[in-house]
Design an enzyme around this catalytic site. Structure first.
Site, PDB file in Angstrom:
ATOM      1  N   PRO A 196       0.813  -1.195   0.000  1.00 53.17           N
ATOM      2  CA  PRO A 196       0.000   0.000   0.000  1.00 53.17           C
ATOM      3  C   PRO A 196       0.849   1.248   0.000  1.00 53.17           C
ATOM      4  O   PRO A 196       1.862   1.306   0.693  1.00 53.17           O
ATOM      5  CB  PRO A 196      -0.772  -0.114   1.315  1.00 53.17           C
ATOM      6  CG  PRO A 196       0.104  -0.926   2.182  1.00 53.17           C
ATOM      7  CD  PRO A 196       0.918  -1.800   1.313  1.00 53.17           C
ATOM      8  N   GLU A 197       0.438   2.240  -0.746  1.00 56.87           N
ATOM      9  CA  GLU A 197       1.046   3.553  -0.600  1.00 56.87           C
ATOM     10  C   GLU A 197       0.109   4.368   0.280  1.00 56.87           C
ATOM     11  O   GLU A 197      -0.862   3.834   0.822  1.00 56.87           O
ATOM     12  CB  GLU A 197       1.312   4.163  -1.984  1.00 56.87           C
ATOM     13  CG  GLU A 197       2.243   3.251  -2.790  1.00 56.87           C
ATOM     14  CD  GLU A 197       2.847   3.841  -4.049  1.00 56.87           C
ATOM     15  OE1 GLU A 197       2.852   5.074  -4.194  1.00 56.87           O
ATOM     16  OE2 GLU A 197       3.327   3.059  -4.884  1.00 56.87           O
ATOM     17  N   LYS A 239       2.679   6.200   5.415  1.00 56.12           N
ATOM     18  CA  LYS A 239       2.319   4.784   5.294  1.00 56.12           C
ATOM     19  C   LYS A 239       2.130   4.126   6.653  1.00 56.12           C
ATOM     20  O   LYS A 239       1.993   2.910   6.728  1.00 56.12           O
ATOM     21  CB  LYS A 239       3.390   4.049   4.505  1.00 56.12           C
ATOM     22  CG  LYS A 239       3.552   4.575   3.083  1.00 56.12           C
ATOM     23  CD  LYS A 239       4.749   3.946   2.390  1.00 56.12           C
ATOM     24  CE  LYS A 239       5.028   4.644   1.069  1.00 56.12           C
ATOM     25  NZ  LYS A 239       6.316   4.250   0.499  1.00 56.12           N
ATOM     26  N   ARG A 291      15.230  -0.089  -5.778  1.00 53.47           N
ATOM     27  CA  ARG A 291      13.859  -0.154  -6.278  1.00 53.47           C
ATOM     28  C   ARG A 291      13.861   0.070  -7.781  1.00 53.47           C
ATOM     29  O   ARG A 291      14.788   0.667  -8.328  1.00 53.47           O
ATOM     30  CB  ARG A 291      12.986   0.921  -5.607  1.00 53.47           C
ATOM     31  CG  ARG A 291      13.013   0.897  -4.085  1.00 53.47           C
ATOM     32  CD  ARG A 291      12.500  -0.404  -3.511  1.00 53.47           C
ATOM     33  NE  ARG A 291      11.136  -0.692  -3.899  1.00 53.47           N
ATOM     34  CZ  ARG A 291      10.051  -0.234  -3.269  1.00 53.47           C
ATOM     35  NH1 ARG A 291      10.182   0.538  -2.223  1.00 53.47           N
ATOM     36  NH2 ARG A 291       8.844  -0.560  -3.685  1.00 53.47           N
TER      37      ARG A 291
END
Length: 322
Positions: A2-3, A52, A312
């Site tokens: 989830p962001e 978050k 990433r």
DNA sequence: CATCGATGTTGAG
DNA sequence: TCAACCTCGATGG
């Protein structure tokens, strides 16, 4: 995965259905038994999302801090009704059966918020066996924490962080985070973000992912924000114009608000929630550049580039974002 | 069936 | 920089 938008939606569910209620806390999986015991039987007094992370306060002044990380998710069952904001902005929520259990869940549905999964399908399997007749439902899989009121059940699985904190520890955790446009809607937050970015020699693609610079952006929103701004991801923050950085903040604010309202990461203007929701819309159909390595840029046709930076994956158009 | 990878963070080296 | 954490859907046999 989830962001920030998902975490705000989860906090909203807790504010709606748990705050003001006495909560039975347990750890069916066992791993959080000691922590659950410290809040068990207490009334939840606040639910707050920052970036978050989510913070749930109880009437003994202890807080439960949860970070879903890359795998985590909350599954809700029982009396889950939509709040007005969600209902008005979004006509595609899970159907509710007679027992009030939300079924037909998909990514970021009301029933399961966090990593994409189909938890309710598993519940449907159980329903065949008749076990759904009971509330609360039996825990499925490794449930780290179960929070239960008379009417609503929330199961947490796979979190990166799940702690009991004292008030001062909550403040310390929040102080480490950059501004969050939902939590801090004012200009002060924008100014703080702008000042930080304009000072740093770090590439903007890393700054956007740095939770101490701005809280809540993840890999999808990062890539999409940079494309929407037609910005070279490797540009050092301090080489950007103030106008550009302010525009980035405003665009993040806009995308986050849309994400909170719809539960979808809608980064392409002009697409309806229904279009995003359709079974046709694969992940690669939803975004400008995210997860589209090698595919033609939607604007200029140049193959989208994939780079690894900071551990990433970074996606961008080498022509439009030159 | 096994293996991979993911919208994330931490901490060791 | 990289492995570890933790879960499960997607992918490949």
């Amino acid at each position: 995965m989830p962001e920030g938008h998902s975490v705000h939606r989860i906090a909203r569910q807790f504010a709606l259905h748990f705050v003001g209620h006495q909560v039975a806390a347990s750890s069916p999986q066992g791993r959080f038994a000691a922590g659950a015991q410290r809040i068990d039987g207490h009334v939840m007094t606040a639910a707050k999302a920052v970036g978050k992370q989510m913070f749930l306060e109880f009437d003994n002044h202890l807080w439960l801090r949860v970070h879903l990380g890359i795998y985590g998710a909350w599954d809700f069952a029982g009396d889950i009704t939509a709040d007005a904001t969600m209902a008005s902005s979004n006509g595609r929520m899970g159907q509710t059966n007679q027992r009030g259990t939300v079924v037909g869940a998909h990514e970021d549905s009301l029933a399961s918020i966090g990593a994409p999964r189909r938890t309710r399908l598993r519940m449907a399997e159980q329903e065949v066996e008749g076990t759904l007749d009971t509330f609360p439902p039996p825990p499925i899989g490794a449930v780290r924490v179960r929070l239960l009121t008379d009417a609503t059940c929330a199961d947490l699985r796979g979190p990166t962080a799940c702690d009991i904190l004292l008030p001062e520890e909550v403040q310390i955790a929040i102080d480490k985070l950059g501004p969050d446009p939902i939590l801090d809607p004012g200009k002060a937050a924008e100014d703080r973000f702008v000042a930080t970015v304009l000072r740093k020699p770090t590439p903007i693609c890393l700054l956007l992912m740095d939770q101490s610079v701005v809280a809540g952006i993840g890999n999808v929103y990062r890539a999409e924000l940079l494309f929407r701004a037609r910005l070279n991801p490797h540009t050092p923050g301090r080489e950007l114009s103030e106008t550009t950085v302010r525009a980035l903040w405003k665009d993040w604010t806009k995308l986050l608000r849309i994400g909170v309202e719809t539960g979808q990461m809608m980064t392409m203007d002009g697409l309806s929630p229904e279009a995003y929701d359709g079974a046709m819309a694969s992940r690669a159909d939803r975004h400008w550049v995210y997860h589209r390595a090698g595919e033609p840029c939607r604007v200029c046709g140049t193959p989208i580039v994939l780079e690894e930076i900071g551990g990433r994956k970074l996606y961008y158009c080498p022509k439009d974002q030159a």
